[in-house]
Motif scaffolding. Structure first.
Motif, PDB file in Angstrom:
ATOM      1  N   GLY A 142      47.556  36.465  35.213  1.00  0.00           N
ATOM      2  CA  GLY A 142      48.997  36.622  35.451  1.00  0.00           C
ATOM      3  C   GLY A 142      49.767  35.691  34.500  1.00  0.00           C
ATOM      4  O   GLY A 142      49.341  35.085  33.707  1.00  0.00           O
ATOM      5  N   GLU A 162      51.833  41.545  34.899  1.00  0.00           N
ATOM      6  CA  GLU A 162      52.880  41.256  35.955  1.00  0.00           C
ATOM      7  C   GLU A 162      53.729  42.194  36.171  1.00  0.00           C
ATOM      8  O   GLU A 162      54.235  42.723  37.161  1.00  0.00           O
ATOM      9  N   ARG A 165      51.845  45.040  37.817  1.00  0.00           N
ATOM     10  CA  ARG A 165      51.647  44.553  39.206  1.00  0.00           C
ATOM     11  C   ARG A 165      52.846  44.895  40.116  1.00  0.00           C
ATOM     12  O   ARG A 165      52.667  45.407  41.412  1.00  0.00           O
ATOM     13  N   THR A 181      48.033  39.261  41.585  1.00  0.00           N
ATOM     14  CA  THR A 181      47.366  38.802  40.235  1.00  0.00           C
ATOM     15  C   THR A 181      47.194  37.367  40.572  1.00  0.00           C
ATOM     16  O   THR A 181      47.902  36.629  41.195  1.00  0.00           O
ATOM     17  N   LYS A 183      46.363  33.830  38.396  1.00  0.00           N
ATOM     18  CA  LYS A 183      46.517  32.983  37.141  1.00  0.00           C
ATOM     19  C   LYS A 183      46.227  31.725  37.145  1.00  0.00           C
ATOM     20  O   LYS A 183      46.438  30.861  38.264  1.00  0.00           O
ATOM     21  N   ASP A 239      52.057  36.695  42.289  1.00  0.00           N
ATOM     22  CA  ASP A 239      51.024  36.214  41.715  1.00  0.00           C
ATOM     23  C   ASP A 239      50.449  35.046  42.506  1.00  0.00           C
ATOM     24  O   ASP A 239      51.155  34.196  43.174  1.00  0.00           O
ATOM     25  N   ASN A 241      49.089  31.151  41.885  1.00  0.00           N
ATOM     26  CA  ASN A 241      48.981  30.015  40.809  1.00  0.00           C
ATOM     27  C   ASN A 241      47.660  29.143  41.108  1.00  0.00           C
ATOM     28  O   ASN A 241      48.063  28.382  42.053  1.00  0.00           O
TER      29      ASN A 241
END
Length: 249
Positions: A142, A162, A165, A181, A183, A239, A241
């Motif tokens: 991402g 992104e 997505r 996603t 990342k 997303d 992280n």
């Protein structure tokens, strides 16, 4: 186990990121179907999974080939009876150069690869997931607000991912399908041994984090397995992280 009786397809499964996810999925009880362009690394990952008592099957698939992707997913669904998880971790073929110097084709290559592959693999899985009213689509890589100079089209590809997505999430959500996603800000273990400047890159990745360390391949697998599980059933259109603070949202 988090993914007991689940069926997962993994693209780029012979690579470090895809392999880590595939091993974690299998460890958590999923039956995994591994796809990639080269047989040997796929078989190596499958061997690890089988050696640990898991179930893994392999297929040589170009994730940019529409017919090949559709046939792979249809075959996996026919053999396993369902598709619960689709994870795309293919390499994007990026050429990293300053924008003033990079050729147009080299700039566009990772963007085109990301969009084509992620679209094809998601669409193929969604056809089967929609019929069941559930499923999880996962992608790796991402974006975020930060960037670095000299990345060519790589960062633009991540940002485009992104956007895709978000579009898939809003269209598939009513069918019970989650789209997420993952990342990382860089995983040092994914850098091949002998890669020029690997030690310096590894040090720089850690220095950019807030925790003084970067994500490991084990971290990638563990988080991917959690997101794919029903315990993360509230997560979609977002997303996740795992950059240890290197990417500040």
């Amino acid at each position: 186990m988090l993914l007991e009786e689940k069926v997962a397809v993994v693209y780029g499964a012979g690579g470090s990121i895809g392999g880590a996810a595939a091993r974690a999925f299998a460890r958590e009880g999923a039956r995994v179907f591994l796809a990639g362009r080269t047989a040997a690394p796929l078989e190596a990952v499958a061997g690890d999974i089988r050696g640990a008592g898991g179930s893994a099957e392999t297929a040589v698939v170009d994730a940019l080939d529409e017919a090949a992707v559709d046939a792979f997913v249809d075959d996996a669904a026919a053999r396993a009876g369902r598709i619960d998880v689709s994870f795309n971790a293919i390499g994007l073929g990026d050429v990293q150069q300053p924008l003033r110097e990079i050729a147009v084709a080299d700039f566009l290559q990772p963007i085109t690869n990301a969009m084509r592959s992620q679209f094809l693999t998601t669409r193929a899985a969604a056809r089967h997931m929609t019929a069941r009213g559930s499923g999880v689509i996962l992608a790796f890589g991402g974006g975020g607000p930060q960037t670095l100079p000299g990345l060519g089209g790589f960062k633009a590809a991540l940002d485009a991912l992104e956007g895709l997505r978000r579009q898939w999430a809003i269209e598939l959500g009513p069918h019970g399908i989650r789209v997420v996603t993952l990342k990382s800000g860089g995983v040092p273990e994914s850098i091949p041994d002998g890669f020029p400047g690997k030690e310096a890159i590894t040090d720089s990745l850690a220095k950019e984090t807030q925790l003084g360390r970067s994500a490991t391949l084990a971290d990638v697998g563990d988080v991917a397995a959690f997101i794919a599980s029903d315990r993360a059933r509230t997560l979609t259109a977002t997303d996740v992280n795992i950059s240890c603070g290197a990417i500040v949202d």
